[in-house]
Write a protein that holds these residues in place. Structure first.
Motif, PDB file in Angstrom:
ATOM      1  N   ILE A  66      16.054  -2.178  -2.159  1.00 25.25           N
ATOM      2  CA  ILE A  66      15.889  -1.799  -0.753  1.00 25.25           C
ATOM      3  C   ILE A  66      14.558  -1.091  -0.512  1.00 25.25           C
ATOM      4  O   ILE A  66      13.746  -1.502   0.327  1.00 25.25           O
ATOM      5  CB  ILE A  66      17.059  -0.905  -0.286  1.00 25.25           C
ATOM      6  CG1 ILE A  66      18.345  -1.730  -0.175  1.00 25.25           C
ATOM      7  CG2 ILE A  66      16.728  -0.248   1.056  1.00 25.25           C
ATOM      8  CD1 ILE A  66      19.581  -0.910   0.163  1.00 25.25           C
ATOM      9  N   ASN A  67      14.309  -0.013  -1.228  1.00 23.21           N
ATOM     10  CA  ASN A  67      13.097   0.778  -1.002  1.00 23.21           C
ATOM     11  C   ASN A  67      11.831  -0.005  -1.324  1.00 23.21           C
ATOM     12  O   ASN A  67      10.852   0.044  -0.562  1.00 23.21           O
ATOM     13  CB  ASN A  67      13.152   2.065  -1.825  1.00 23.21           C
ATOM     14  CG  ASN A  67      14.148   3.063  -1.272  1.00 23.21           C
ATOM     15  OD1 ASN A  67      14.146   3.366  -0.088  1.00 23.21           O
ATOM     16  ND2 ASN A  67      15.023   3.570  -2.128  1.00 23.21           N
ATOM     17  N   ASP A  68      11.840  -0.717  -2.429  1.00 22.02           N
ATOM     18  CA  ASP A  68      10.640  -1.470  -2.804  1.00 22.02           C
ATOM     19  C   ASP A  68      10.349  -2.604  -1.832  1.00 22.02           C
ATOM     20  O   ASP A  68       9.182  -2.925  -1.564  1.00 22.02           O
ATOM     21  CB  ASP A  68      10.780  -2.013  -4.224  1.00 22.02           C
ATOM     22  CG  ASP A  68      10.668  -0.923  -5.282  1.00 22.02           C
ATOM     23  OD1 ASP A  68       9.844  -0.004  -5.087  1.00 22.02           O
ATOM     24  OD2 ASP A  68      11.414  -0.965  -6.272  1.00 22.02           O
ATOM     25  N   THR A  69      11.388  -3.223  -1.295  1.00 27.04           N
ATOM     26  CA  THR A  69      11.180  -4.281  -0.304  1.00 27.04           C
ATOM     27  C   THR A  69      10.459  -3.741   0.919  1.00 27.04           C
ATOM     28  O   THR A  69       9.525  -4.362   1.440  1.00 27.04           O
ATOM     29  CB  THR A  69      12.528  -4.894   0.117  1.00 27.04           C
ATOM     30  OG1 THR A  69      13.163  -5.472  -1.026  1.00 27.04           O
ATOM     31  CG2 THR A  69      12.339  -5.965   1.178  1.00 27.04           C
ATOM     32  N   ILE A  70      10.869  -2.560   1.367  1.00 24.45           N
ATOM     33  CA  ILE A  70      10.213  -1.941   2.522  1.00 24.45           C
ATOM     34  C   ILE A  70       8.784  -1.542   2.183  1.00 24.45           C
ATOM     35  O   ILE A  70       7.842  -1.807   2.941  1.00 24.45           O
ATOM     36  CB  ILE A  70      11.005  -0.711   2.994  1.00 24.45           C
ATOM     37  CG1 ILE A  70      12.404  -1.119   3.458  1.00 24.45           C
ATOM     38  CG2 ILE A  70      10.272   0.011   4.129  1.00 24.45           C
ATOM     39  CD1 ILE A  70      13.329   0.049   3.720  1.00 24.45           C
ATOM     40  N   ILE A  71       8.599  -0.919   1.031  1.00 23.77           N
ATOM     41  CA  ILE A  71       7.273  -0.428   0.644  1.00 23.77           C
ATOM     42  C   ILE A  71       6.287  -1.578   0.475  1.00 23.77           C
ATOM     43  O   ILE A  71       5.132  -1.505   0.936  1.00 23.77           O
ATOM     44  CB  ILE A  71       7.373   0.413  -0.650  1.00 23.77           C
ATOM     45  CG1 ILE A  71       8.144   1.720  -0.355  1.00 23.77           C
ATOM     46  CG2 ILE A  71       5.990   0.724  -1.205  1.00 23.77           C
ATOM     47  CD1 ILE A  71       8.530   2.494  -1.596  1.00 23.77           C
ATOM     48  N   GLU A  72       6.715  -2.635  -0.171  1.00 26.17           N
ATOM     49  CA  GLU A  72       5.821  -3.784  -0.376  1.00 26.17           C
ATOM     50  C   GLU A  72       5.359  -4.361   0.952  1.00 26.17           C
ATOM     51  O   GLU A  72       4.199  -4.758   1.107  1.00 26.17           O
ATOM     52  CB  GLU A  72       6.535  -4.848  -1.213  1.00 26.17           C
ATOM     53  CG  GLU A  72       6.715  -4.428  -2.667  1.00 26.17           C
ATOM     54  CD  GLU A  72       7.700  -5.314  -3.421  1.00 26.17           C
ATOM     55  OE1 GLU A  72       8.142  -6.334  -2.830  1.00 26.17           O
ATOM     56  OE2 GLU A  72       8.028  -4.998  -4.573  1.00 26.17           O
TER      57      GLU A  72
END
Length: 674
Positions: free
Chosen positions: A663-669
Motif C-alpha cells: 500500500i505505502n510503496d504504491t502511493i510513494i512510487e
C-alpha cells in the motif's frame, strides 16, 4: 388602558417539538424580564419561505422584525442590544456580528473587512428589518428565494454599508459552503439587477452566486436562465473579485469566469505534472471525445453540459504572464521538501502512517516534515517517535508549504500563501475514510494530483469524476493495522453523528431518536447479562462531534466509553458494529466481523448533505439490522462469531486491487513521479 405596540417581532422558526431548554430560546425568554412590552415572539413550525415573509409583514404591527432559527445561537445580550439600538433611532436594517461556530466573548473585537462580509451568511436570519421597508421591497423583489431576500433588500434600498452591532449571532455550522443552496423552484432570478459599486455588497453577491452554482450541481435543474447569471456577473463585476472564493470554491470560480467570457468555454481548473485539468461548458452534443461529463444541468433556457477535460500543460495561459511561477518546474528529488499532515489537533491517520513508512524506507529524503498543533495530545507521542514536527498553520508551516515540492495529507485544507495554492502545486490526497456515500460533487471540486482509493469498487466510482488522478492503492493505515482481538473480548459500537443535534439542549438530546437508540443498546438487560456471563465489555466509541455528550449516556462496569484511538479500538475489538460509519471497514479489512444497526435509515439520509452510494443490504460487509431486538439477539446468540461466506466474498470484491504489503510503496512510487 392603551395597548402599546411592540417595537420588534421575533419570528422563531422551530420544529413542532420546540426545544424550550435550548440556549437561544431561554435567552429570548429571559429578555422579557426587562423588555417584555418591546417585543413579541411568534413561533413558526416550518421552514420559512418568501411567501411566509410577505404574510408576516402584513400581519404584524411592530416597527421591526427579526427571523431566527432554533438551531442557531445568539449572544446573551443579543436581544437587549438590538432593542436598545432600535429604540433610539429609526433604521432600515440592524444586524449583529455573524459567525460560523462559536461566538467569541467580545464579538465587537472581530475584524470587519471584505473577507468577513464575504463569509457572512446571505440568509435572512439574525438581522432586524424595518417591517414597512421590507414590505415595500417585497413588492418588487418578492420573487426572490428566501435565501436571497437579505441581499435583495440591501440592493433595493442601496444599503451599501452596515456596521455590525456589538453582539453576536451564529449559524453554528456552514453546511451551505459544502452543499450550496437550493432555490425555490419558482425563483427565476438570484438578485435584482441594480448596479452597485459597494464592495461589501458585491462580495455578498459573489457568495450567493457561488452557493447557487454549488447547489445546482446537486439538483441539476433550475428555473434561472444562463443570461440572468451572466447579467449578475457583469453588473456586479464578480469576475474581478473571485479571489474571495477561489480557495473554497475553485470549481464555481471557473464557472464564473466562463459566465464572464462565454467564448472561453474551457477554464483551467488544476495544474498537473503532464496534462492539466479543465472545466468545460457547452451544449451536451458538443462535448469533446474523451472528456468526462460531470453534469447535464437543465436551465430554463437550455441544457448545459459541464465536463472535465485534460489538456497539455503547454497551453496554460499563465505561462506567459509576468510574475507567474511554475511550482511543477522543479522535479521531486531527495533534496525536495515534502510536507505531511492529518488534522491539526489529531494525527493517527493515513498521513502519519505514510510519513513513518516514507522516512524509514526512503532515508535519502531528509527534508520531510509533519504538521501538527503543539497542543495536540499526539505531539509528544510523535516527538518521541522522531517525527520532524512543525506547528500547524504557523508561519513556519506556510513557509514550508511555499518551498515544498509536495504536500501529502489525509485532509484537504484551502491552503494559499504568496501565490501558491493546491490548484497550482502538487498534492496527494490520502483520504481519512472510505466514501460509502455519494460525494462525487465534492470529489470533482477538490484540487489534487492523486486521490487514493481503497479497492476497485471505490476506484470505479472515483474514476467517473477523476479518471487520471485516482489511485487504487488502499489507505496507508491499513498496511500496519493488525487484529489483536485474540487478546480481547471487547465489542465495539461506533455510531456516527447527526447534523441536527449540534446545538440542542441536553434534555432535547435525551429525547432524540439517536440517544434513545444508542442508550437502549447500552442498557439492554439481555446484552448486559451476556457481557457479564462471558466476561466481555461493550465499548462505545462516540464521534468527536458528539463526544461532549458522553456524560448523558448510561455506562456501567461492563459498558464503557472508549477513549482509545480508532485504530487501537478497532484492532482490539472482537466485533464492531455501527449505524453508518465507514470506520468499520477498517475492521472488516482485518477480518473482524462487523454489522450495521440502522434504526433511522429513512430520516438519516434526509438530513445528511450526501446520499447513500452503496446499498448496505446488498453491498455491506456485514448484516443490517433495523430493530433493537434483532441486533441484540445477533450479539447475545454469538452469531457474530460465525464466519459468513457471503461477507467474505463481498469483502474480497470491495477491497479488490489492494495489496496490503504494498500500500505505502504504491502511493510513494506514484507520488515521486509527479
Amino acid at each position: 388602558m392603551i395597548d402599546i405596540e411592540p417595537l420588534l417581532t421575533v419570528v422563531f422558526e422551530a420544529p413542532e417539538d420546540l426545544d424550550k431548554e435550548s440556549t437561544t430560546y431561554r435567552r429570548l425568554i429571559a429578555a422579557r424580564l426587562h423588555w417584555d412590552s418591546k417585543f413579541e415572539l411568534r413561533i413558526v413550525d416550518h421552514l420559512i419561505s418568501t411567501s411566509d415573509v410577505v404574510d408576516i409583514c402584513g400581519t404584524i404591527s411592530s416597527d421591526y422584525v427579526v427571523f431566527m432559527r432554533h438551531n442557531h445561537q445568539i449572544s446573551a445580550d443579543y436581544l437587549q442590544t438590538l432593542l436598545k439600538h432600535l429604540n433610539s433611532r429609526t433604521v432600515f436594517l440592524a444586524e449583529p456580528h455573524l459567525f460560523t461556530g462559536a461566538i467569541p466573548k467580545n464579538p465587537s473585537s472581530t475584524r470587519v473587512n471584505s473577507d468577513y462580509h464575504y463569509l457572512r451568511d446571505t440568509d435572512i436570519y439574525g438581522v432586524a428589518f424595518n417591517t414597512q421597508r421590507l414590505a415595500d421591497a417585497l413588492e418588487a423583489i418578492g420573487d426572490l428565494d428566501r435565501t436571497g431576500l437579505y441581499l435583495g433588500y440591501r440592493l433595493y434600498w442601496t444599503i451599501n454599508n452596515v456596521k455590525p452591532l456589538p453582539t453576536g449571532y451564529s449559524i453554528a455550522s456552514d453546511t451551505k459552503a459544502a452543499i450550496g443552496i437550493q432555490l425555490d423552484p419558482r425563483s427565476k432570478r438570484l438578485v435584482p439587477l441594480l448596479p452597485n459599486t459597494s464592495l461589501q455588497l458585491r462580495v455578498k453577491a459573489l457568495r450567493y452566486l457561488v452557493l447557487f452554482l454549488r447547489g445546482i450541481r446537486e439538483s441539476e435543474q433550475t428555473a434561472v436562465t444562463i443570461p440572468h447569471l451572466r447579467d449578475v456577473v457583469s453588473i456586479y463585476r464578480l469576475n474581478e473579485i473571485t479571489s474571495y472564493s477561489e480557495h473554497m470554491h475553485s470549481f464555481e470560480c471557473a464557472w464564473i469566469s466562463w459566465l464572464a467570457a462565454p467564448e472561453d468555454n474551457e477554464q483551467l481548473f488544476k495544474e498537473l505534472s503532464t496534462e492539466d485539468s479543465y472545466i468545460t461548458f457547452g451544449p451536451p452534443d458538443r462535448v469533446e471525445p474523451g472528456d468526462t461529463v460531470l453534469h447535464k444541468i437543465q436551465f430554463s433556457d437550455r441544457v448545459l453540459a459541464v465536463s472535465k477535460a485534460y489538456r497539455s500543460r503547454t497551453i496554460r495561459p499563465e505561462l506567459n504572464e509576468p510574475g507567474y511561477f511554475d511550482f511543477y518546474q522543479t522535479p521531486i528529488t531527495p533534496q525536495s521538501k515534502i510536507l505531511f499532515f492529518d488534522r491539526p489537533m489529531q494525527a493517527d491517520d493515513n498521513a502519519e502512517y505514510l510519513y513513518a513508512h516514507f522516512v524509514e524506507h526512503y532515508p535519502e529524503f531528509e527534508n520531510v516534515y509533519f504538521a501538527l498543533n503543539p497542543k495536540s495530545p499526539d505531539w509528544n507521542r510523535l516527538t518521541a517517535l522522531g517525527f520532524n514536527l512543525i506547528p500547524f498553520f504557523s508561519t513556519e508551516f506556510y513557509e514550508t508549504f511555499l518551498r515544498c515540492d509536495l504536500v501529502v495529507a489525509s485532509q484537504i485544507y484551502n491552503l494559499r500563501y504568496k501565490g501558491k495554492t493546491l490548484s497550482n502545486s502538487r498534492f496527494v490526497y490520502l483520504q481519512h475514510g472510505v466514501q460509502i456515500n455519494d460525494m462525487s460533487t465534492w470529489v470533482e471540486s477538490k484540487l489534487y494530483d492523486i486521490f487514493v482509493a481503497t479497492g476497485q469498487v471505490e476506484a470505479d466510482y472515483l474514476k467517473k469524476v477523476a479518471p487520471k488522478e485516482t489511485l487504487n492503492s488502499g489507505l496507508p493505515r491499513l498496511q500496519t493495522l493488525d487484529r489483536a482481538a485474540e487478546n480481547s473480548n471487547d465489542l465495539l459500537f461506533m455510531p456516527t453523528w447527526r447534523f441536527n443535534l449540534h446545538q440542542v439542549s441536553p434534555e432535547s438530546f435525551r429525547k432524540s431518536n439517536f440517544y434513545r437508540a444508542v442508550n437502549a443498546v447500552l442498557t439492554d438487560r439481555d446484552l448486559n447479562d451476556y457481557l457479564e456471563s462471558t466476561d466481555r465489555r461493550l465499548l462505545l466509541k462516540l464521534h468527536p462531534n458528539i463526544g461532549k455528550r458522553a456524560n448523558l449516556f448510561s455506562f456501567s462496569s461492563r459498558v464503557v466509553e472508549s477513549k482509545e484511538s480508532y485504530r487501537t479500538a478497532i484492532s482490539a475489538a472482537e466485533f464492531v458494529f455501527t449505524d453508518y460509519s465507514s470506520a468499520v471497514l477498517d475492521a472488516a479489512y482485518i477480518d473482524t466481523p462487523i454489522a450495521y444497526y440502522q434504526w433511522d435509515s429513512e430520516e438519516f439520509f434526509l438530513e445528511q448533505p450526501y446520499e447513500a452510494r452503496l446499498d448496505y443490504r446488498n453491498d455491506g460487509l456485514g448484516p443490517v439490522f433495523t430493530s433493537h431486538s434483532d441486533v441484540v439477539d445477533y450479539i447475545v446468540s454469538g452469531s457474530y462469531r460465525d464466519a459468513a461466506a457471503l461477507y467474505s466474498e463481498r469483502k474480497r470484491h470491495f477491497f479488490e486491487g489492494v495489496q496490503t504489503e504494498r500500500i505505502n510503496d504504491t502511493i510513494i512510487e506514484r507520488m515521486l513521479k509527479l
